[in-house]
Motif scaffolding. Structure first.
Motif, mmCIF file in Angstrom:
data_model
loop_
_atom_site.group_PDB
_atom_site.id
_atom_site.type_symbol
_atom_site.label_atom_id
_atom_site.label_comp_id
_atom_site.label_asym_id
_atom_site.label_seq_id
_atom_site.Cartn_x
_atom_site.Cartn_y
_atom_site.Cartn_z
ATOM 1 N N ARG A 135 -3.313 -6.720 8.662
ATOM 2 C CA ARG A 135 -2.851 -8.043 9.089
ATOM 3 C C ARG A 135 -1.414 -8.313 8.711
ATOM 4 N NH1 ARG A 135 -6.597 -12.511 7.466
ATOM 5 N NH2 ARG A 135 -6.481 -11.517 5.450
ATOM 6 N N GLY A 173 0.501 -4.187 3.094
ATOM 7 C CA GLY A 173 -0.657 -5.069 3.114
ATOM 8 C C GLY A 173 -1.880 -4.589 2.367
ATOM 9 N N ALA A 174 -2.056 -3.283 2.274
ATOM 10 C CA ALA A 174 -3.285 -2.782 1.657
ATOM 11 C C ALA A 174 -3.180 -2.658 0.146
ATOM 12 C CB ALA A 174 -3.672 -1.443 2.276
ATOM 13 N N PHE A 175 -2.000 -2.931 -0.403
ATOM 14 C CA PHE A 175 -1.903 -2.951 -1.863
ATOM 15 C C PHE A 175 -2.528 -4.236 -2.382
ATOM 16 C CE2 PHE A 175 2.011 -0.294 -1.207
ATOM 17 C CZ PHE A 175 1.559 0.807 -1.909
ATOM 18 N N THR A 176 -3.103 -4.162 -3.546
ATOM 19 C CA THR A 176 -3.458 -5.422 -4.178
ATOM 20 C C THR A 176 -2.175 -5.946 -4.824
ATOM 21 O OG1 THR A 176 -3.982 -4.421 -6.298
ATOM 22 C CG2 THR A 176 -5.792 -4.602 -4.722
ATOM 23 N N SER A 199 -5.881 -9.501 -8.056
ATOM 24 C CA SER A 199 -6.692 -8.468 -7.413
ATOM 25 C C SER A 199 -6.840 -8.691 -5.909
ATOM 26 C CB SER A 199 -8.068 -8.398 -8.080
ATOM 27 O OG SER A 199 -8.692 -9.656 -7.958
ATOM 28 N N ARG A 200 -6.116 -9.669 -5.361
ATOM 29 C CA ARG A 200 -6.161 -9.902 -3.911
ATOM 30 C C ARG A 200 -5.290 -8.891 -3.184
ATOM 31 N NH1 ARG A 200 -6.731 -15.433 -2.440
ATOM 32 N NH2 ARG A 200 -5.790 -14.931 -0.430
ATOM 33 N N HIS A 201 -5.654 -8.606 -1.923
ATOM 34 C CA HIS A 201 -4.797 -7.730 -1.119
ATOM 35 C C HIS A 201 -3.628 -8.528 -0.562
ATOM 36 C CE1 HIS A 201 -8.335 -5.020 -1.063
ATOM 37 N NE2 HIS A 201 -7.361 -4.178 -1.292
ATOM 38 N N ASP A 207 -11.939 -11.439 0.419
ATOM 39 C CA ASP A 207 -11.219 -10.298 -0.135
ATOM 40 C C ASP A 207 -11.789 -10.021 -1.509
ATOM 41 O OD1 ASP A 207 -9.301 -8.333 -0.156
ATOM 42 O OD2 ASP A 207 -7.851 -9.607 -1.192
ATOM 43 N N ARG A 228 3.160 -3.378 -9.702
ATOM 44 C CA ARG A 228 3.319 -2.148 -10.486
ATOM 45 C C ARG A 228 4.373 -1.217 -9.902
ATOM 46 N NH1 ARG A 228 -2.524 0.165 -12.339
ATOM 47 N NH2 ARG A 228 -2.937 -1.393 -13.921
ATOM 48 N N TYR A 230 -5.917 -4.568 5.611
ATOM 49 C CA TYR A 230 -4.583 -4.030 5.397
ATOM 50 C C TYR A 230 -3.719 -4.015 6.653
ATOM 51 C CZ TYR A 230 -6.513 0.336 7.179
ATOM 52 O OH TYR A 230 -7.120 1.290 7.932
ATOM 53 N N GLU A 280 -1.150 -3.940 -7.750
ATOM 54 C CA GLU A 280 -0.624 -2.624 -7.385
ATOM 55 C C GLU A 280 0.817 -2.731 -6.902
ATOM 56 O OE1 GLU A 280 -4.717 -0.310 -5.963
ATOM 57 O OE2 GLU A 280 -3.572 -1.489 -4.543
ATOM 58 N N LEU A 281 1.063 -3.763 -6.110
ATOM 59 C CA LEU A 281 2.416 -3.906 -5.574
ATOM 60 C C LEU A 281 3.415 -4.213 -6.690
ATOM 61 C CD1 LEU A 281 3.274 -5.377 -2.162
ATOM 62 C CD2 LEU A 281 4.882 -5.442 -4.044
ATOM 63 N N SER A 285 -3.886 1.019 -0.362
ATOM 64 C CA SER A 285 -3.089 2.094 0.211
ATOM 65 C C SER A 285 -2.304 2.773 -0.896
ATOM 66 C CB SER A 285 -2.169 1.563 1.314
ATOM 67 O OG SER A 285 -1.455 0.449 0.848
ATOM 68 N N ALA A 329 -2.090 -8.410 2.139
ATOM 69 C CA ALA A 329 -2.204 -8.855 3.525
ATOM 70 C C ALA A 329 -2.945 -10.187 3.654
ATOM 71 C CB ALA A 329 -2.899 -7.793 4.358
ATOM 72 N N THR A 330 -3.753 -10.530 2.659
ATOM 73 C CA THR A 330 -4.543 -11.752 2.776
ATOM 74 C C THR A 330 -3.815 -12.976 2.225
ATOM 75 O OG1 THR A 330 -5.612 -11.517 0.637
ATOM 76 C CG2 THR A 330 -6.661 -10.392 2.482
#
Lengths: 375, 268, 348
Positions: C348, B92-95, B136-138, C4, B101, C346, B98-99, C288, B140-141
């Motif tokens: 959720r 969830g904390a990756f944008t 650029s969104r996370h 966000d 990538r 992060y 990033e994920l 993360s 988790a959102t």
């Protein structure tokens, strides 16, 4: 010397008992307890001779406005009016459970060892009579003071239990037995002779009041003589005590019993300006700032002989103290020396060592009892 | 191209082994979408796990471009096939970028620095899946549909000839479901990738899948299953579809290409 | 839905530099402010070796032999514990995992308990109490770590391994209670003090062992950037990205266990840091991605540990044990995270 630690559920219990006890005290405040006082130096103990019985009042060390426990000591078999609000104890005790080596030693010294029929923490008691008794089974070992085996306590059926009170901690299941617990708060006294005076209570309990009184007088005289030897000395060497353990240096507070003894021996104490009776947890910096130039260093170890090498191995900067450089470190392994067992009722013996160490010029004919110069 | 050779899948615990499917010999069509259909508990997931090298086959082997995947090092395998098994909470904390990538991990060096080529591949994957606006969104959102697309973009960035998806349309509404399936078809056709996915949503997948693998009970009953393969039209024509759910109060309607309640089932 | 906001790499770089500066400043503060007041210019002169005045001998000893090793130890210990916590959280995919969760620090405590409460005085006399405890802690932590790695071969599931670890920790605690029960008051007292955590017992000689060990572990942590990222996606995805999952899991167990053991051996079991710092790093850097949060976690860990050390020596009369301070900083952060778990981007 060994004390119980807090056990949460026990402390809750003890709070309840304290509450109950407190209520009882208030209701019985009218009780007549005037009598001839037998104590004067101890701050937490008062014994009065009320003709036919004795009233013992132990002040709560953590709240000196309160009484921790009152007892009416009644000679065995005699019928005297009960004083309400007190715990009745028939004296002399014929069978007793003793929690600490401090008391077994002095009881034996008074010739009343036969009345010790049970002990706790037997492995820490070095008294030969008790050791032999535990070995041949004539003295019951009830286990740890923290959690004595209640069945063994019941089987031993003592007339009373000598135990040390702890803040917010009770005595567990033994407090529910119908056996009086003598709450020996002597270790919370702030003067050496005040603590030593508790011997009178022990004497009274074991039918040796006169012996106890004379031991106390001898102790008191010896202590004061020793103090007098150094009353006029010119120099007051600075003394550092104990060692840093795991980053914390526990030094006695400026108004503590231990510091009083150092001062009585003609020493000066780096934290004499401190007003606490307990102890202070310091780091190396603060200790070193005030005590780097201390003339003497008094430190005990447990289970091994302290040497210059162990001091350095333990914490290298120890070697920077002036006392280390001069070799003026005196030490004692308390696992093999009866220092902790004896000094509460024989402070003069410890004071003797201090005088010998700090003021050899005033110590003619004296030799060290416990301490030795470090190797 | 992925080939199954005499593959037997199932579970083994100690000396006990439970065979779910035996002697599978088939290949996964390149540049096509293959849908794996079957009732719950028939061994779809086990088959998928086995051909993704997440569990060993009981017998036989799975080859991709001639290489036995159970003999491949993890690093080698990462170049051959990629999986999409849904979203994991830890990501969830990756944008989004990033994920995606992370799909380049098999190609990057020790610290995972991306070359300009890697970055271009990532950008292309994001572009293809149509999540550029989310880059650029996370994670988790995002909504479930958006997350599924992100995981597909990550799979694309990994640039493997085979992509295996485990129920990619679960939790998605009908619009997202169809959009996603069309996206997968586009990907397989334009990039010439073999895509295999397990799916329960028969009506959505029938018009889109190029091939079907049907996991059906063996004629002699028991827990074992057979695998029937073919194009949707073929399988409907040969009457294979109803074999998916025998003895159940539902009937396959060839016109709608979906199962419907059997008319008299209410009285049963 | 919470806003966000996009985070640029530039912002993160600036943040890491700022954290680095903060850590450096706190280290300086620990050198300048201690339990003893020494003027800043004299501290500087002493550190730079420009103080030769005999009257400053006491200050020189305090600064160079006590403050310097304590502050530097706090810095490394904070990094090591925080990184160990991050590795545990990632390996077990559990935001409430920390270095103490698998019983490695309990194992170290058990080793020290054996030394302080049960070993013969001869051992302590020969090695010194501090050295004996350090060795005891290493042996204790090592045994637990080996047990865990052994179980890791049998127990394939990461979640089950976590439970095994927690149970091993409980076993070690119960042995500690037993040792305490039968120990002398002196032994119990020393053990309780050890359990409070302290950087004050550090000497330059010990720092010479401690710092390189920590540094080794810290550098090794950065070598796992890629597998750590992959592990966040879960075991299947990680394997599919080319990670040898069980080998990586064992390596991370060993690494975080070793980092925890080193710090616990030298400074006592310090709580909370390993648990909270990775969250602070994630919240600050808003990712993360380990290439960022490994650095952020290391620097935040140092900064917080130095702050604790600074607070610990602040009072005029006594020192405050480190473990009395870490929960004051840590508990509110954990509660914030739990209460706001639906709002934190992060979780959720």
């Amino acid at each position: 010397m060994r004390h119980r630690l807090h056990i949460p559920h026990l402390s809750v219990l003890s709070c309840m008992f304290l509450l109950l006890a407190a209520c009882g005290d208030r209701n019985d405040a009218t009780a007549d307890v005037s009598g001839t006082p037998l104590t004067d130096t101890a701050k937490l103990l008062s014994i009065t001779d009320n003709g036919g019985y004795y009233i013992v009042k132990i002040t709560d060390p953590w709240d000196t406005a309160k009484i921790l426990h009152s007892y009416q000591l009644v000679p065995r078999g005699e019928d005297v009016p009960r004083v309400v609000g007190t715990t009745k104890v028939e004296i002399p005790l014929k069978k007793s459970l003793v929690y600490s080596a401090v008391y077994t030693g002095i009881i034996d010294e008074m010739g009343a060892a036969k009345a010790i029929t049970a002990v706790a923490d037997a492995e820490y008691i070095n008294n030969p009579y008790v050791r032999k008794g535990v070995a041949d089974g004539s003295i019951t070992d009830v286990g740890s003071t923290m959690a004595p085996v209640v069945e063994k306590v019941v089987a031993a059926s003592p007339d009373a239990i000598l135990a040390s009170p702890f803040q917010n901690a009770g005595y567990g299941a033994v407090s529910q037995l119908d056996v009086p617990i003598i709450e020996m708060a002597d270790y919370m006294e702030t003067t050496p002779l005040g603590r030593a005076e508790w011997i009178k209570l022990i004497g009274l309990l074991y039918g040796r009041y006169n012996v106890a009184d004379s031991i106390y007088n001898a102790v008191s005289d010896a202590y004061n003589d020793m103090k007098r030897r150094v009353a006029d000395v010119e120099s007051h060497p600075k003394v550092l005590t104990e060692t840093m353990i795991n980053g914390v240096w526990n030094v006695p507070g400026g108004r503590s019993y231990k510091v009083r003894m150092l001062q009585d021996a003609g020493a000066s104490y780096p934290w004499a300006d401190d007003m606490s009776a307990g102890s202070l947890d310091m780091d190396f910096s603060r200790v070193f700032e005030r005590a780097s130039d201390a003339d003497y260093w008094i430190a005990t170890s447990y289970g091994y002989p302290m040497t210059r090498a162990t001091l350095v191995a333990d914490y290298r900067p120890n070697e920077r103290f002036k006392a280390f450089k001069n070799g003026n470190i005196y030490t004692c392994d308390t696992s093999v020396t009866p220092l902790f067992d004896e000094f509460p009722f024989h402070p003069e013996r410890l004071l003797n060592d201090y005088v010998v160490i700090f003021h050899p010029e005033a110590a003619d004919g004296l030799t060290l009892n416990y301490f030795h110069k470090i190797n | 191209m992925m080939t199954l050779e005499n593959l037997t899948v199932g579970y083994k615990s100690g000396s006990d082994q439970r065979v779910l499917m035996e002697h599978l010999d088939l290949s996964l069509a390149p540049g096509a979408v293959t849908a794996l259909l079957g009732a719950n508990g028939r061994g779809k997931s086990t088959l998928l796990r086995t051909i993704s090298a997440l569990q060993p086959p009981l017998d036989g082997r799975v080859l991709i471009d001639g290489m036995d995947i159970s003999r491949c090092q993890p690093a080698q395998l990462a170049h051959l096939l990629t999986i999409v098994t849904g979203h994991t909470a830890g990501a969830g904390a990756f944008t989004v970028e990033e994920l995606v990538r992370l799909g380049r991990q098999p190609y990057t060096g020790f610290f995972g620095r991306l070359s300009s080529h890697d970055k271009a591949v990532v950008a292309e994957a994001i572009e293809m899946v149509g999540i550029g606006h989310l880059a650029s969104r996370h994670v988790a959102t995002l909504s479930d549909g958006e997350r599924q697309k992100v995981m597909i973009a990550k799979a694309l960035a990994q640039q493997t000839p085979v992509i295996i998806l485990d129920e990619p349309t679960a939790f998605l509404d009908v619009a997202n479901r169809l959009e996603l399936l069309m996206l997968l078809r586009d990907i397989s056709h334009t990039q010439h990738k073999s895509i295999l996915m397990s799916i329960h949503d028969i009506s959505s997948v029938m018009p889109i899948a190029d091939h079907l693998w049907l996991v059906v009970p063996t004629p002699h009953g028991a827990a074992e299953s057979d695998l029937l393969t073919g194009t949707p039209t073929e399988l409907i024509a040969t009457g294979a579809m109803p074999r998916l759910f025998p003895d159940r109060p539902i009937t396959f309607d060839p016109l709608r290409a979906d199962f419907l309640p059997t008319p008299d089932s209410r009285q049963m | 839905m919470t806003v966000d906001r996009p985070i640029s790499d530039r912002y993160r770089t600036v943040l890491l530099i700022a954290l680095g500066l903060l850590t450096a400043m706190l280290w300086l503060a620990c050198m300048l402010f201690g339990s003893v007041d020494i003027p800043a210019d004299r501290v500087a002169a002493i550190v730079l070796g420009q103080s030769n005045d005999a009257s400053e001998e006491t200050w020189r000893t305090i600064i160079l032999m006590s403050r310097l090793p304590s502050a530097t130890t706090a810095m490394f210990a904070g990094m090591a514990l925080a990184l160990a916590g991050l590795q545990m959280q990632t390996t077990f995919n559990n935001p409430l995992a920390g270095p103490s969760i698998l019983g490695v620090s309990t194992g170290a405590s058990l080793g020290v308990a054996v030394v302080m409460l049960a070993a013969s005085g001869a051992v302590m006399g020969y090695l010194g109490v501090a050295t004996a405890s350090i060795i005891g802690a290493f042996l204790g932590a090592g045994v637990i770590l080996l047990l865990l790695l052994g179980f890791s071969r049998i127990v394939r599931s990461t979640a089950m391994l976590l439970i095994v670890g927690i149970i091993i920790g409980y076993l070690a605690s119960s042995l500690i209670s037993l040792l305490n029960f039968f120990a002398t008051q002196e032994g119990v007292h020393s053990f309780v003090i050890w359990g409070m955590g302290s950087f004050g017992g550090m000497t330059l000689e010990r720092l010479g062992i401690f710092a390189p060990l920590c540094l080794l572990g810290i550098i090794a942590s950065f070598m796992y950037v890629k597998p750590l990222d992959a592990m966040l996606l879960g075991e299947n995805y990680a394997r599919n990205l080319g990670v040898n999952v069980s080998r990586t899991r064992n390596a991370l167990l060993l690494l975080s266990g070793a980092l925890t053991a080193v710090v616990t051996a030298f400074c006592g079991p310090i709580g909370f840091i390993g648990l909270i710092v990775p969250h602070i790093a994630r919240l600050l850097l808003r990712t993360s991605s380990h290439i960022w949060i490994l650095g952020g976690t290391a620097l935040c860990g140092s900064a917080i540990m130095l702050l604790c050390q600074l607070i610990s020596v602040m009072p005029r009369s006594s020192i405050i044990p480190i473990n009395a301070i870490t929960p004051i900083i840590g508990a509110p952060i954990i509660i914030y995270i739990i209460v706001n778990r639906n709002k934190i981007f992060y979780l959720r």
